[in-house]
Design a protein around this motif. Structure first.
Motif, PDB file in Angstrom:
ATOM      1  N   GLN A  90      -0.462  13.512 -27.449  1.00 57.71           N
ATOM      2  CA  GLN A  90       0.639  13.513 -28.398  1.00 57.71           C
ATOM      3  C   GLN A  90       0.485  12.347 -29.371  1.00 57.71           C
ATOM      4  OE1 GLN A  90       3.248  15.772 -28.481  1.00 57.71           O
ATOM      5  NE2 GLN A  90       3.834  14.788 -30.401  1.00 57.71           N
ATOM      6  N   PRO A  91       0.625  12.566 -30.688  1.00 59.22           N
ATOM      7  CA  PRO A  91       0.485  11.469 -31.644  1.00 59.22           C
ATOM      8  C   PRO A  91       1.599  10.438 -31.503  1.00 59.22           C
ATOM      9  CG  PRO A  91       1.326  13.433 -32.737  1.00 59.22           C
ATOM     10  CD  PRO A  91       0.939  13.853 -31.343  1.00 59.22           C
ATOM     11  N   LEU A  92       1.219   9.159 -31.546  1.00 59.19           N
ATOM     12  CA  LEU A  92       2.182   8.069 -31.416  1.00 59.19           C
ATOM     13  C   LEU A  92       2.031   7.074 -32.558  1.00 59.19           C
ATOM     14  CD1 LEU A  92       1.718   7.323 -27.601  1.00 59.19           C
ATOM     15  CD2 LEU A  92       3.619   8.552 -28.632  1.00 59.19           C
ATOM     16  N   ALA A  93       1.539   7.523 -33.709  1.00 57.46           N
ATOM     17  CA  ALA A  93       1.229   6.619 -34.822  1.00 57.46           C
ATOM     18  C   ALA A  93       2.454   5.787 -35.194  1.00 57.46           C
ATOM     19  CB  ALA A  93       0.761   7.418 -36.021  1.00 57.46           C
ATOM     20  N   ARG A  94       2.235   4.490 -35.351  1.00 58.82           N
ATOM     21  CA  ARG A  94       3.307   3.561 -35.733  1.00 58.82           C
ATOM     22  C   ARG A  94       2.891   2.805 -36.987  1.00 58.82           C
ATOM     23  NH1 ARG A  94       6.885   2.618 -31.311  1.00 58.82           N
ATOM     24  NH2 ARG A  94       6.473   4.227 -29.764  1.00 58.82           N
ATOM     25  N   LYS A  95       3.853   2.464 -37.798  1.00 59.93           N
ATOM     26  CA  LYS A  95       3.589   1.711 -39.010  1.00 59.93           C
ATOM     27  C   LYS A  95       2.993   0.349 -38.659  1.00 59.93           C
ATOM     28  CE  LYS A  95       5.765  -0.029 -43.228  1.00 59.93           C
ATOM     29  NZ  LYS A  95       7.024  -0.163 -43.998  1.00 59.93           N
ATOM     30  N   GLY A  96       1.922  -0.017 -39.367  1.00 63.47           N
ATOM     31  CA  GLY A  96       1.297  -1.307 -39.158  1.00 63.47           C
ATOM     32  C   GLY A  96       0.363  -1.372 -37.971  1.00 63.47           C
ATOM     33  N   ARG A  97       0.102  -0.235 -37.328  1.00 64.28           N
ATOM     34  CA  ARG A  97      -0.807  -0.199 -36.188  1.00 64.28           C
ATOM     35  C   ARG A  97      -1.985   0.715 -36.499  1.00 64.28           C
ATOM     36  NH1 ARG A  97       0.351  -4.683 -33.286  1.00 64.28           N
ATOM     37  NH2 ARG A  97       2.591  -4.833 -32.890  1.00 64.28           N
ATOM     38  N   GLY A  98      -3.152   0.419 -35.918  1.00 61.80           N
ATOM     39  CA  GLY A  98      -4.352   1.175 -36.223  1.00 61.80           C
ATOM     40  C   GLY A  98      -4.477   2.456 -35.435  1.00 61.80           C
ATOM     41  N   ALA A  99      -4.337   2.382 -34.115  1.00 59.61           N
ATOM     42  CA  ALA A  99      -4.479   3.560 -33.267  1.00 59.61           C
ATOM     43  C   ALA A  99      -3.245   4.443 -33.383  1.00 59.61           C
ATOM     44  CB  ALA A  99      -4.690   3.143 -31.816  1.00 59.61           C
ATOM     45  N   GLY A 100      -3.476   5.745 -33.322  1.00 62.97           N
ATOM     46  CA  GLY A 100      -2.359   6.684 -33.342  1.00 62.97           C
ATOM     47  C   GLY A 100      -2.127   7.319 -31.994  1.00 62.97           C
ATOM     48  N   LEU A 101      -2.879   6.876 -30.987  1.00 67.35           N
ATOM     49  CA  LEU A 101      -2.786   7.434 -29.642  1.00 67.35           C
ATOM     50  C   LEU A 101      -2.742   6.307 -28.625  1.00 67.35           C
ATOM     51  CD1 LEU A 101      -5.650  10.108 -29.908  1.00 67.35           C
ATOM     52  CD2 LEU A 101      -3.209  10.511 -30.240  1.00 67.35           C
ATOM     53  N   ASN A 102      -2.360   6.661 -27.405  1.00 61.32           N
ATOM     54  CA  ASN A 102      -2.393   5.714 -26.298  1.00 61.32           C
ATOM     55  C   ASN A 102      -2.961   6.432 -25.077  1.00 61.32           C
ATOM     56  OD1 ASN A 102      -1.807   2.955 -26.023  1.00 61.32           O
ATOM     57  ND2 ASN A 102      -0.073   3.380 -24.678  1.00 61.32           N
ATOM     58  N   PRO A 103      -4.270   6.702 -25.100  1.00 57.66           N
ATOM     59  CA  PRO A 103      -4.872   7.481 -24.012  1.00 57.66           C
ATOM     60  C   PRO A 103      -4.675   6.840 -22.657  1.00 57.66           C
ATOM     61  CG  PRO A 103      -6.560   6.478 -25.393  1.00 57.66           C
ATOM     62  CD  PRO A 103      -5.261   6.261 -26.087  1.00 57.66           C
TER      63      PRO A 103
END
Length: 381
Positions: free
Chosen positions: A17-30
């Motif tokens: 599931q995408p977890l992209a946050r503003k100001g962060r590089g990764a959009g996932l947390n495997p």
């Protein structure tokens, strides 16, 4: 719900599931690869799943003390130019999506994704531990690498000053050190670095991935801007500190066209030498990078991945020593030739030495505080 764990979703190609946050590089947390269980988000039909992942709030950075027992990390890798390193921090707030160090967070039970850039560990005793190790009988001095795993000048260094503490120890011991960073924060320690440079004990390498500010913001969201890094090279050179530039990583069809321009600007700023590394995608970085491409460059994602496979024998990564840094095949060979030609043209091969040029012969173990006074007292008897 989004609490830092991984989320599996059947409607996404990479399964997360995408977890992209503003100001962060990764959009996932495997999920952590050493764990046997993972959470799966389930839509109950009431739209709760969609609502939970909509407009996610910014993720704060959390700091945890690392009770490390030693400061030095040793390696025997034949394609790395050092055998020992000090890393005051684990995890890195810069958020570079391609960072080869991300998989190391799994050893802490944390995800190489968003956890890597938001849940940091710091070693408050790192300077004292280093001094203890340098005082051991029989210690053989060779250059220590600062920044081999995570950036020693990431934002938290501004307040914690752990890297400065390490440099103070190395300065007192006349111990050579190399630094790799993406931060202009290295200039805060200009006083120590310039003093060490006069004794040929330090070399600083600024990693410059792109000169495009827009691209830099999505590739490495919390690192210094490219222009600030070039300014740092200029300031280091003006202070007599050998400064190198690392054009890394070179990503096919993303930033590879900038290789010569990066070297041109770095040489003009006073860089004495240069290097480059081809994009590496070990372990979890592969899915993090694919997700990043799909979000930011959907029009060229397929071409980028195709070119990467061409440099890795048809796979996404080849971990063999000797080829993992440069790749193989026509594209990798051309990139190596371009770098060699540009380096010769700019004199970056001749103007500065590498790690081996640093002087290890000056290493001395200083007296412990009070040792001189005690020795004077003993002469009275």
């Amino acid at each position: 719900m989004p609490d830092g764990s991984s989320y599996l979703s059947p409607d996404l190609g990479h399964g997360l599931q995408p977890l992209a946050r503003k100001g962060r590089g990764a959009g996932l947390n495997p999920a952590v690869r050493f764990e046997h269980t993972a959470r799966e988000a389930f839509d109950d039909g009431w739209g709760t799943l969609e609502a939970a992942f909509a407009d996610l709030p910014p993720l704060p950075t959390t700091l945890t003390k690392d009770s490390a027992k030693s400061a030095l990390a040793w390696n025997q890798s034949p394609d790395i130019g050092f055998d020992r390193a000090v890393n005051p921090y684990r995890g890195c707030e810069h958020g570079c999506v391609y960072c080869y160090a991300r998989p190391s967070h799994a050893y802490l039970g944390l995800s190489p994704g968003l956890d890597f850039e938001t849940q940091l560990l710091f070693k408050p005793e790192v300077a004292a531990l280093l001094e203890k190790e340098l005082r051991k009988p029989g210690y053989d001095p060779k250059p220590i690498a600062l920044g081999s795993n995570t950036d020693p000048y990431q934002p938290v260094e501004r307040t914690l000053k752990l890297t400065r503490g390490v440099l103070e120890v190395l300065d007192r011991f006349n111990h050579p050190v190399t630094i790799v960073t993406k931060s202009a924060g290295v200039l805060r320690d200009l006083d120590i670095l310039s003093a060490m440079a006069k004794r040929n004990l330090v070399r600083v390498c600024l990693s410059i991935t792109t000169l495009d500010a827009r691209l830099a913001r999505i590739m490495e969201p919390r690192a210094a801007s490219p222009e600030r890094r070039l300014a740092a090279v200029r300031a280091l050179a003006a202070a007599g500190i050998p400064a190198a530039v690392l054009a890394a990583p070179m990503i096919p069809a993303v930033n590879d066209a900038e290789l010569e321009t990066i070297l041109d600007r770095a040489a003009a700023a006073g860089a004495t030498s240069a290097g480059y590394v081809l994009l590496r995608l070990p372990l979890e970085i592969k899915q993090l990078f694919e997700d990043w491409l799909a979000r930011h460059m959907p029009d060229r994602a397929a071409r980028v991945l195709s070119l990467i496979r061409q440099t890795r024998g048809g796979a996404m990564y080849d971990s063999r020593f000797g080829v993992r840094q440069k790749g193989t095949g026509a594209y990798a060979d051309l990139l190596a030739q371009r770098f060699a030609v540009a380096s010769r043209r700019l004199g970056l091969e001749r103007r500065g030495g590498g790690v081996g040029a640093l002087d290890c012969s000056q290493f001395r173990v200083p007296d412990l505080p009070g040792a001189v006074h005690k020795a004077a007292q003993l002469t009275l008897f």
